[in-house]
Design a protein around this motif. Structure first.
Motif, PDB file in Angstrom:
ATOM      1  N   GLN A   8      39.553  47.329  41.058  1.00 42.31           N
ATOM      2  CA  GLN A   8      38.721  47.032  39.901  1.00 42.31           C
ATOM      3  C   GLN A   8      38.723  48.142  38.859  1.00 42.31           C
ATOM      4  N   VAL A  41      41.831  42.289  30.929  1.00 45.47           N
ATOM      5  CA  VAL A  41      41.583  42.089  32.354  1.00 45.47           C
ATOM      6  C   VAL A  41      40.232  42.721  32.681  1.00 45.47           C
ATOM      7  N   SER A  42      39.371  41.965  33.344  1.00 42.15           N
ATOM      8  CA  SER A  42      38.054  42.500  33.713  1.00 42.15           C
ATOM      9  C   SER A  42      38.053  42.904  35.184  1.00 42.15           C
ATOM     10  N   GLU A  45      37.758  39.842  37.283  1.00 48.04           N
ATOM     11  CA  GLU A  45      39.014  39.087  37.404  1.00 48.04           C
ATOM     12  C   GLU A  45      39.925  39.703  38.464  1.00 48.04           C
ATOM     13  N   LYS A  48      38.435  38.645  41.833  1.00 52.84           N
ATOM     14  CA  LYS A  48      38.549  37.213  42.131  1.00 52.84           C
ATOM     15  C   LYS A  48      39.986  36.744  42.247  1.00 52.84           C
ATOM     16  N   ASN A  49      40.885  37.338  41.483  1.00 50.48           N
ATOM     17  CA  ASN A  49      42.296  36.936  41.451  1.00 50.48           C
ATOM     18  C   ASN A  49      43.151  38.148  41.786  1.00 50.48           C
ATOM     19  N   SER A  51      45.586  40.980  41.998  1.00 49.17           N
ATOM     20  CA  SER A  51      46.573  41.475  41.044  1.00 49.17           C
ATOM     21  C   SER A  51      47.440  42.507  41.736  1.00 49.17           C
ATOM     22  N   ASN A  65      49.266  38.860  38.241  1.00 47.78           N
ATOM     23  CA  ASN A  65      47.995  38.307  38.686  1.00 47.78           C
ATOM     24  C   ASN A  65      48.278  36.998  39.420  1.00 47.78           C
ATOM     25  N   TRP A  67      46.793  33.729  41.604  1.00 47.01           N
ATOM     26  CA  TRP A  67      45.479  33.102  41.570  1.00 47.01           C
ATOM     27  C   TRP A  67      45.161  32.028  42.575  1.00 47.01           C
TER      28      TRP A  67
END
Length: 84
Positions: A8, A41-42, A45, A48-49, A51, A65, A67
């Motif tokens: 993150q 990109v957060s 994100e 959750k996904n 990368s 990324n 998904w």
């Protein structure tokens, strides 16, 4: 070469890579300004996904990324300082 899952705290590096990769194709500044949010990109994100982060010689080269459980590619950005 290092390939690993992004964390993150790397959201800004990944966002910068996505923006530079798009800018490589000489889109106008108005388009790039409009696209900035889509290319950002957060941290959420990344969580959750999954990368992937590819690093060679201390520089991030590719962020992919993925998904869903089939691992379909959603976004793949790469950047080099040298044009091919």
């Amino acid at each position: 070469m290092e390939i690993r899952r992004a964390v993150q705290g790397e959201f800004q590096v990944l966002s910068d890579l996505a923006f530079r990769s798009k800018a490589y194709w000489n889109y106008g500044s108005d388009y790039m300004d409009a696209a900035r949010n889509d290319l950002t990109v957060s941290p959420v994100e990344i969580e959750k996904n999954p990368s992937l982060y590819l690093n060679m010689t201390g520089k991030l080269l590719v962020s992919t990324n993925l998904w869903n459980i089939r691992h379909k590619i959603r976004n793949c950005f790469g950047y080099s300082s040298t044009r091919v």
